[in-house]
Design a protein around this motif. Structure first.
Motif, PDB file in Angstrom:
ATOM      1  N   ALA A 184       5.989  -4.789  -1.800  1.00  0.00           N
ATOM      2  CA  ALA A 184       5.653  -4.758  -0.166  1.00  0.00           C
ATOM      3  C   ALA A 184       7.009  -4.348   0.711  1.00  0.00           C
ATOM      4  O   ALA A 184       6.973  -3.853   1.391  1.00  0.00           O
ATOM      5  N   HIS A 188       9.232  -2.507   0.029  1.00  0.00           N
ATOM      6  CA  HIS A 188       9.334  -1.127   0.120  1.00  0.00           C
ATOM      7  C   HIS A 188       7.996  -0.376   0.583  1.00  0.00           C
ATOM      8  O   HIS A 188       7.943   0.735   0.190  1.00  0.00           O
ATOM      9  N   HIS A 189       7.156  -1.183   1.074  1.00  0.00           N
ATOM     10  CA  HIS A 189       5.889  -0.569   1.758  1.00  0.00           C
ATOM     11  C   HIS A 189       4.887   0.149   0.501  1.00  0.00           C
ATOM     12  O   HIS A 189       4.193   1.040   1.093  1.00  0.00           O
ATOM     13  N   GLU A 190       5.013  -0.500  -0.614  1.00  0.00           N
ATOM     14  CA  GLU A 190       4.086   0.033  -1.611  1.00  0.00           C
ATOM     15  C   GLU A 190       2.943  -0.800  -1.787  1.00  0.00           C
ATOM     16  O   GLU A 190       3.505  -2.126  -2.080  1.00  0.00           O
ATOM     17  N   ASN A 212       0.280  10.151   0.772  1.00  0.00           N
ATOM     18  CA  ASN A 212       1.225   8.986   0.699  1.00  0.00           C
ATOM     19  C   ASN A 212       0.664   8.458  -0.775  1.00  0.00           C
ATOM     20  O   ASN A 212       0.975   7.388  -0.960  1.00  0.00           O
ATOM     21  N   PHE A 265       2.086   4.527  -0.542  1.00  0.00           N
ATOM     22  CA  PHE A 265       3.169   4.243   0.385  1.00  0.00           C
ATOM     23  C   PHE A 265       2.458   3.974   1.701  1.00  0.00           C
ATOM     24  O   PHE A 265       1.643   4.937   2.286  1.00  0.00           O
ATOM     25  N   ASP A 271       3.199   2.712   5.921  1.00  0.00           N
ATOM     26  CA  ASP A 271       4.393   2.122   6.745  1.00  0.00           C
ATOM     27  C   ASP A 271       3.785   2.527   8.169  1.00  0.00           C
ATOM     28  O   ASP A 271       4.635   2.801   8.950  1.00  0.00           O
ATOM     29  N   ARG A 272       2.565   2.672   8.749  1.00  0.00           N
ATOM     30  CA  ARG A 272       2.126   2.756  10.159  1.00  0.00           C
ATOM     31  C   ARG A 272       0.975   1.716  10.209  1.00  0.00           C
ATOM     32  O   ARG A 272      -0.368   2.015   9.886  1.00  0.00           O
ATOM     33  N   GLN A 330      -0.288  -0.210   6.818  1.00  0.00           N
ATOM     34  CA  GLN A 330       1.070  -0.446   6.798  1.00  0.00           C
ATOM     35  C   GLN A 330       1.407  -1.918   5.940  1.00  0.00           C
ATOM     36  O   GLN A 330       0.607  -2.665   5.859  1.00  0.00           O
ATOM     37  N   ILE A 331       2.177  -1.594   4.858  1.00  0.00           N
ATOM     38  CA  ILE A 331       2.654  -2.801   4.072  1.00  0.00           C
ATOM     39  C   ILE A 331       4.117  -3.097   3.897  1.00  0.00           C
ATOM     40  O   ILE A 331       4.883  -2.212   3.937  1.00  0.00           O
ATOM     41  N   ASP A 332       4.441  -4.208   4.525  1.00  0.00           N
ATOM     42  CA  ASP A 332       5.662  -4.893   4.452  1.00  0.00           C
ATOM     43  C   ASP A 332       5.631  -6.360   3.981  1.00  0.00           C
ATOM     44  O   ASP A 332       4.449  -6.738   3.598  1.00  0.00           O
ATOM     45  N   GLN A 346       6.567  -4.208  14.400  1.00  0.00           N
ATOM     46  CA  GLN A 346       6.538  -2.952  13.664  1.00  0.00           C
ATOM     47  C   GLN A 346       5.502  -2.107  13.899  1.00  0.00           C
ATOM     48  O   GLN A 346       5.389  -1.054  13.232  1.00  0.00           O
TER      49      GLN A 346
END
Length: 598
Positions: free
Chosen positions: A29, A31-33, A68, A108, A110-111, A118-120, A254
């Motif tokens: 997560a 790296h947003h995956e 993505n 991937f 990240d929005r 979005q994953i973080d 974010q």
């Protein structure tokens, strides 16, 4: 999204059907995956096709989610690799399988908004079409999905999907699955009951934010007032599947600001926390999106039914689906006591000025503006467009038409109003989940208010772009339109750069002084009648010296060349809306019936 009416029946018979199963985890997560695996069994064809969606429920433009997805691997029931071919950018064709295909891939994301995922390490904010590969030929089969929340990050799962235990959720078919966003995070929760007896529902809030519990509770009290007032418009709540409706709110730095309706939930994203002015800035989206639980999720245009995940979805009824919902957005806040009557009335000027001062009225009526959605609804393009002159948002256009229709109905006899019309539409097309057409909206208005009234309204304002007589309409409710005909303006949108240069920031609007003088986007205005300026305030002081229709010299720079010409100023067309200081008794009575809690 109109999907089914017998959720319980589904749960009883689904064991006999072939299910599509998914599994998603978030080890990377940071790296947003996400790591995703899907298994499809009992395949009868030699080639089994999988796709990523190009669209998303509630959005009308194309979004290429396949971009993505990577590290795609397909295996059979024995874990042996099978062949993958790509007939187009969105599709994977699997051959050489043994009746079972398991496909794994990395996503991937990240929005964080209502369209993307979005994953973080704070959350996994998942919009299903942006996340999961699907099998178009299996659109009617049930789906199981297993989430692996990050226990080390205290993630919980919030979604309208049906929970069946052990972090496993189920959907009756592809349409419902695609319409069911998910928020995995360490979020705060609140809930309350509405309705009674067989029609009791639980309204939930899952709020991912950086604030405190007191802020959550205060905000939820506002949400509760909105929920009650919107039910009053239609007379009853929709039949929420599983008896629950969930607000999935993510107010984090974010994310990207958005709101997106779904059948039994809504996504709310904002960079504004609940502190300071955050509640005021965010609450309008709550009002708008919950109203969609009736209008667009169940009161649904034929043109959006069923939703197509492979191409842009165009509808001519968005002035009603989105626009009338926008009208109720502010009205409900007023009725709920979240804003005052004075604040609501003053706020009407924004949409009024934007819509009725637009040159685009000459090109498209509300139906045709709705057709523009695939080009504007979060759509992206690299070439410039002339939207300043050719487009009015169907949100705003429909909102001011909803206002005009409501006030017009309220001047009729027999206590007619827009609430009553919406109740009728709900009973005929929403509660029954029978998709409607524009003609159905007309015939329903004929039924509610009479043929002459309905035909006149549609002829002038829906099939054409005429402007209602708001001055007359407002007068019956103790509201006045104020225009400053003595105030001059250029008609240009101007921004000042770091060097204090006055740059025209948008394409010039047709009919404005700046347009007629031949100036356009990116021109730099150097002086007016040989007077220079370095701020908006200085520009305003110069314009105050001249009355409308004054002819003055304008010096501007284009492509590094200075050009001098003449410009004829005009009156500023913008209006202000305000409460009359001393309205008569009847006007006060009309306004109270319109704006007070129901």
């Amino acid at each position: 999204m109109r999907l089914f009416t017998a959720f319980i029946l589904f749960s009883l018979v689904s064991f006999a059907q072939t299910k599509n199963t998914y599994h998603i985890s978030f080890e990377n997560a940071v790296h947003h995956e996400a790591n995703i695996k899907a298994t499809f069994s009992n395949i009868k064809t030699d080639i089994f096709s999988l796709r990523m969606s190009r669209t998303s429920p509630g959005r009308y433009a194309l979004h290429e989610f396949a971009k993505n997805v990577y590290n795609v691997i397909a295996t059979n029931s024995k874990g042996e690799a099978v062949k993958i071919t790509r007939p187009n950018p969105h599709q994977w064709d699997i051959s050489g399988h043994d009746g079972t295909v398991t496909i794994s891939y990395v996503l991937f994301a990240d929005r964080g908004d209502g369209t993307y995922s979005q994953i973080d390490e704070t959350h996994a904010h998942l919009n299903i079409p942006a996340t999961f590969i699907y099998a178009p030929k299996r659109k009617d089969q049930p789906i199981d999905i297993v989430f692996e929340p990050r226990k080390d990050l205290n993630w919980k799962i919030a979604t309208q999907l049906n929970a069946i235990g052990n972090n496993t959720f189920t959907a009756p078919n592809l349409q419902y699955f695609m319409d069911s966003p998910v928020e995995l995070s360490n979020h705060a929760t609140r809930e309350f009951k509405v309705g009674s007896n067989e029609s009791e529902y639980t309204i939930k809030l899952a709020l991912h934010h950086l604030g405190n519990e007191e802020e959550v509770s205060t905000y939820f009290e506002k949400i509760k007032k909105i929920v009650v007032q919107e039910k009053a418009v239609f007379g009853e709540y929709p039949k929420f599947d599983n008896g629950t409706y969930t607000f999935l709110a993510c107010y984090m730095p974010q994310v990207s600001g958005d709101g997106m309706e779904h059948r039994n939930s809504t996504i709310l994203t904002s960079q504004n926390s609940l502190a300071n002015e955050g509640m005021k800035k965010n609450i309008g989206t709550v009002s708008h999106e919950f109203f969609h639980a009736w209008n667009v999720e169940r009161i649904r245009p034929k043109t959006l039914e069923p939703f197509d995940f492979e191409k842009a979805n165009m509808s001519g009824e968005l002035w009603f689906a989105e626009g009338f919902t926008s009208y109720y957005t502010g009205l409900i806040l007023c009725r709920a006591g979240i804003i005052s009557q004075e604040q609501y009335i003053k706020g009407l000027k924004g949409s009024y000025n934007y819509v009725w001062n637009s040159p685009a009225l000459a090109y498209f009526n509300p139906t045709e503006m709705s057709y523009q959605a695939p080009f504007v609804d979060a759509a992206t393009s690299v070439d410039p467009v002339n939207r300043e002159n050719t487009f009015i948002s169907y949100y705003s256009y429909g909102s001011v038409l909803g206002l005009a229709l409501d006030l017009s109905l309220r001047t009729l006899k027999n206590d007619r109003n827009l609430d009553g019309y919406m109740k009728l539409i709900w009973q005929k097309y929403g509660k029954t989940e029978v998709p409607y057409s524009k003609e159905n909206l007309l015939t329903s208005l004929q039924e509610y208010a009479g043929d002459d009234f309905a035909n006149n309204f549609f002829k002038k304002y829906i099939d054409d772009s005429k402007i209602p007589d708001y001055k007359k309409l407002f007068a019956d409710f103790g509201i006045v339109i104020n225009a400053n005909s003595e105030k001059s303006h250029l008609g240009a949108s101007i921004k000042f750069d770091k060097h204090n240069n006055a740059i025209i920031s948008n394409y010039s609007k047709q009919g404005t002084p700046i347009y007629k003088a031949g100036l356009d986007k990116n021109d730099i205005i150097l002086s007016l009648n040989q007077e220079s300026f370095t701020s908006q305030g200085e520009l305003s002081k110069i314009l105050e010296k001249y009355k409308p229709d004054s002819k003055i010299e304008i010096l501007y720079k284009r492509f590094e060349k200075e050009i001098k010409t003449e410009i004829i100023l005009s009156s500023d067309p913008k209006i202000e809306t305000a409460l009359l200081p001393k309205p008569n008794k009847k006007a006060i009575e009309n306004r109270e019936k319109w704006l007070t809690a129901k």
